[in-house]
Design an enzyme around this catalytic site. Structure first.
Site, PDB file in Angstrom:
ATOM      1  N   ASP A  97       0.777  -1.372   0.103  1.00 31.92           N
ATOM      2  CA  ASP A  97       0.428   0.226   0.246  1.00 31.92           C
ATOM      3  C   ASP A  97       0.936   1.120   0.279  1.00 31.92           C
ATOM      4  OD1 ASP A  97      -2.656   1.633  -0.268  1.00 31.92           O
ATOM      5  OD2 ASP A  97      -2.320   1.524   2.291  1.00 31.92           O
TER       6      ASP A  97
ATOM      7  N   GLU B 114       2.746   5.052  -4.131  1.00 32.90           N
ATOM      8  CA  GLU B 114       2.613   5.868  -5.306  1.00 32.90           C
ATOM      9  C   GLU B 114       3.818   6.822  -4.757  1.00 32.90           C
ATOM     10  OE1 GLU B 114       0.537   5.509  -2.954  1.00 32.90           O
ATOM     11  OE2 GLU B 114      -1.215   4.545  -3.878  1.00 32.90           O
TER      12      GLU B 114
ATOM     13  N   ASP C 272      -8.770   3.369  -2.292  1.00 37.34           N
ATOM     14  CA  ASP C 272      -9.409   3.936  -1.237  1.00 37.34           C
ATOM     15  C   ASP C 272     -10.959   3.637  -1.918  1.00 37.34           C
ATOM     16  OD1 ASP C 272      -8.027   2.951   0.137  1.00 37.34           O
ATOM     17  OD2 ASP C 272      -7.829   4.709   1.081  1.00 37.34           O
TER      18      ASP C 272
HETATM   19  C1  GLC Z   1      -4.682   3.113   2.712  1.00 33.55           C
HETATM   20  C2  GLC Z   1      -5.137   1.481   1.847  1.00 33.55           C
HETATM   21  C3  GLC Z   1      -6.087   1.059   2.813  1.00 33.55           C
HETATM   22  C4  GLC Z   1      -5.475   0.907   4.058  1.00 33.55           C
HETATM   23  C5  GLC Z   1      -5.452   1.914   5.023  1.00 33.55           C
HETATM   24  C6  GLC Z   1      -4.679   2.050   6.236  1.00 33.55           C
HETATM   25  O1  GLC Z   1      -5.909   3.537   3.089  1.00 33.55           O
HETATM   26  O2  GLC Z   1      -5.427   2.325   0.663  1.00 33.55           O
HETATM   27  O3  GLC Z   1      -7.024   0.128   2.359  1.00 33.55           O
HETATM   28  O4  GLC Z   1      -6.694   0.259   4.774  1.00 33.55           O
HETATM   29  O5  GLC Z   1      -3.993   3.036   3.946  1.00 33.55           O
HETATM   30  O6  GLC Z   1      -3.381   0.703   6.651  1.00 33.55           O
END
Ligand code: GLC
Length: 767
Positions: A406, A409, A480
């Protein structure tokens, strides 16, 4: 770029080097149907992170000069090159397939500065954009073009009339159709016209711009300010061949472990061991099949990557092993940024060994993410990827079955990462401006390489950010989204668009991530999610919990029913994943991929196909209990009612909350398993086959679903054949010791259970 007059040319094998008055360009035939147009604006040779092993197919060319230029002819195409490095591609019958636009760009200038300031006062997001770019590719619109692909973009499936940018962006606001960039950048699209189809892959990883006839319906446009002019035109007899061509260049997904095809339950976060165990027991108690549970960032010690919070999770290995006994795999989140903290080994190793990105002054670059001030590993360096993999191995040693990457980017909470941040890039230092879109891919490469240290387990690696070609390393999800109906609708075009862009293993957070879900939305979303390749219910910390049981019995029963449906269909999905690994064709397809000659499929945003045989027409709006379903030519079996519907038009289908309309193509087969609580709960000895119509043939893949033995031939490939009422099986490959003992055939309303021997000998399905 002004190339000017074509002065001379030189042929070297499949490549033609063209000297123009204003510079040098070249055309290379990668195959008889794939044309590369190149001008090394910044590097003399290709500088690709998507095409890592550049394959060439035999494509003899011959050259003809004509008054205006040069013809480069292959067995399939005629590429005509003109002054100004204008390139037109014809087929061998002389039909223009794709032509450069000859005029200048022209568009309505955006509103003036004063208007923008006025609008900004009310809170509108405004910016003055310079629409001109150093590298500009303009293709003439013939009139009937539809555009598909571009990776993960919002808006309709057909991108005509829309404009997009490729710049990996973490924006947790609801992602509506006016959003130009999301987490992923895949500069590849397919142009479909009445009588031709081709793909265009702009292999430039800087920020790039795509205007699909929005600024001017006379042309469509691809632009960039940096990098090379380097693009591939991929022709083929149909859309499927074009997708395959793109994947032949950039790679295909590996075969995932079979459990990954099951249902995944997640939440930011299941806070501690007790809570995670409670979710697990609840799922089993309610008979809701599930294969994977997720640990989001709270499992870490103060969000520090490669650590555990020992209070909340005192015995990770023990917990993971216990869950595994109940049939749950545990997947953990993996963020790239490393907290700046003395005494924290990962950070200290990174500083000591020079593993982090640097600012322009050569100091470690810091920004903020969950853990606070953090440094960013420089995944462009192999030595950094190797180091990352060592820690990954320690993580996997606890028994984790998957990793979800995650914030790659990369995300920064304290302003954007400046463009001049430096990447080592194996001795060819590069800036963030160049490497931004690649960060996700490079991290994925590190994690995929690290995974190899874990022995023979098949990888389950998910990424949020990526660039073209990431499918070689991992799969992805759409990031998200929100618990709002419009995002449920969006998810279909998003997943289909990614599938056409090489990334066929994707899905959206079921139920929606941000905002509060409700029972009706969850039921409808689960019906869709159960059919998309990656099936994970996930929600954000400040929102209402949305596990299937959170909204009362009716919602729970509907969700469970569709999760069970997914488990019945697992062998069909597995076959499609296996095919995707061979060809790149996605598991879930927009109708236009299978029926491109049918104009009514070209703008169909609210239906999709699972493989070629199963059509889904979900309900995507609140309160709707009936919907129009478009069925392409042919007859279709209503999966629930077991009645036939005539294709070639719309049918009206009742769709109360517990029904997602599903149709099976005539003359098709769909293999099914009995419902299990998790993949591998029981050894499947009997395969069910739904057979429609009077003639069908189907190739079925079988292996142990777990490890890499299939790569050494430990798999079975069956051919199932049904015609003249005779059902017969044969093997195309037999290398896996387990075979089905019996078959349950569901043939046009009749049921037959037959032994393997009978199936091998040929069984007459006579009522
Ligand atoms: C980001 C991710 C999400 C995750 C959050 C906390 O927003 O896209 O899926 O739950 O981070 O880690």
């Amino acid at each position: 770029m002004n190339f000017g007059k074509l002065i001379s040319y030189r042929v070297c094998g499949q490549r033609v080097v063209l000297r123009f008055a204003g510079g040098t360009g070249r055309i290379e035939l990668i195959s008889p149907e794939i044309v590369n147009v190149f001008c090394g604006c910044e590097t003399e040779e290709h500088h690709s992170y998507s095409i890592e092993e550049r394959r060439m197919w035999n494509a003899p060319i011959h050259i003809e000069e004509f008054p205006e230029g040069l013809k480069i002819i292959t067995s399939r195409l005629e590429v005509r090159v003109f002054d100004g490095f204008r390139v037109d591609v014809y087929d061998r019958e002389g039909r223009l397939l794709c032509g450069d636009y000859r005029g200048e760009r022209s568009y309505e200038p955006s509103v003036n500065h004063a208007d923008l300031i006025l609008a900004a006062q009310e809170g509108h997001e405004v910016s003055l954009i310079d629409k001109n770019h150093k590298i500009e590719i303009l293709k003439a619109m013939q009139g009937d073009e539809c555009f598909y692909g571009l990776g993960d973009k919002t808006g309709p499936l057909n991108k005509r009339g829309y404009e997009y940018e490729m710049w990996n962006t973490n924006n947790p606001a609801p992602q509506m159709e006016n959003v130009k960039s999301l987490y992923k950048s895949v500069p590849f699209f397919i142009t479909l016209r009445e009588d031709c189809v081709f793909g265009l892959f702009f292999d430039n990883h800087y920020k790039t711009y795509f205007d699909m006839g929005k600024e001017n319906p006379a042309y469509y446009y691809v632009g960039a300010d940096r990098g090379n002019l380097d693009y591939y035109m991929i022709f083929g007899e149909n859309m499927a061949r074009v997708v395959e061509g793109f994947c032949a260049l950039t790679g295909t997904h590996e075969l995932p472990p079979m459990w990954a095809l099951g249902y995944h339950q997640s939440r930011w976060s299941y806070e501690n061991e007790a809570e995670l165990r409670k979710v697990a027991s609840r799922l089993r108690m309610l008979g809701i099949p599930c294969d994977a549970l997720y640990l989001d960032i709270d499992f870490m010690d103060h969000f520090k990557v490669y650590t555990w919070d020992n209070e909340k999770f005192p015995n990770p290995a023990g917990m993971i092993a216990d869950l595994k006994k109940q049939g749950f795999r545990t997947v953990a989140i993996l963020d790239p940024a490393v907290k700046k903290e003395e005494g924290y080994p990962v950070y200290e190793e990174g500083v000591k060994n020079d593993y982090f990105l640097k600012d322009a002054n050569g100091e470690i670059y810091y920004n903020k993410v969950w853990a606070g001030v953090s440094a960013y590993p420089d995944f462009s360096e192999k030595r950094v990827r190797d180091w990352w993999g060592v820690h990954e191995k320690e993580m996997l040693d606890t028994g984790l079955a998957g990793l979800l990457m995650d914030m790659n980017e990369p995300s920064t909470f304290d302003g954007q990462m400046p463009p001049d941040v430096v990447f080592g890039n194996e001795g060819n230092a590069a800036t963030h401006e160049e490497m931004h879109n690649l960060y996700g891919n490079l991290m994925a490469k590190a994690v995929r390489e690290g995974w190899k240290k874990d022995g023979g387990k098949r990888p389950f690696i998910v990424t949020r950010a990526c660039f073209a070609g990431v499918q070689k390393y991992c799969m992805s999800w759409t990031g998200d989204n929100h618990s709002i109906w419009v995002m449920l609708r969006e998810s279909i075009a998003q997943v289909c668009g990614m599938g056409l862009s090489g990334m066929g293993f994707t899905g959206a957070d079921v139920g929606g991530y941000g905002s509060d879900c409700n029972g009706e939305l969850l039921a409808r979303w689960t019906q869709v999610g159960a059919l998309l390749p990656y099936f994970r219910n996930h929600s954000s910390r400040p929102t209402r919990h949305q596990e299937p049981w959170r909204f009362g019995d009716e919602t729970m029963r509907i969700c469970r029913e569709y999760i069970r449906l997914r488990y019945r269909l697992i062998p069909y999905y597995y076959d499609l994943f296996w095919q995707m690994a061979q060809t790149g064709l996605p598991v879930v397809r927009p109708l236009v991929l299978e029926y491109e000659k049918d104009p009514r499929t070209r703008n169909l945003n609210d239906q999709f196909l699972v493989g070629p045989n199963l059509l889904a027409a979900p309900v995507l709006a609140q309160g709707m209990e009936c919907r129009a379903v478009y069925l392409p030519e042919g007859r279709w079996l209503d999966y629930w009612k077991e009645t036939w519907a005539e294709g070639g038009g719309y049918v009206l289908r009742e769709a109360p909350l517990d029904c997602c309309p599903l149709y099976v193509r005539e003359n098709a087969m769909i293999p099914m398993y009995p419902v299990q609580n998790y993949v591998g709960e029981t050894q499947i000895r009997e395969l069910t086959l739904l057979i429609t119509g009077c003639e069908a043939s189907y190739v079925h893949y079988q292996d142990n679903g777990e490890d890499m033995a299939y790569q050494k031939g430990a798999y079975n490939l069956y051919v199932f054949d049904y015609r003249d009422r005779i059902f017969q099986i044969s093997f195309r490959h037999r290398g896996y010791e387990r075979v089905y003992d019996s078959y349950r055939l569901l043939v046009n309303g009749q049921e037959y259970v037959i032994s393997r021997k009978m199936a091998e000998a040929g069984f007459a399905c006579v009522p």
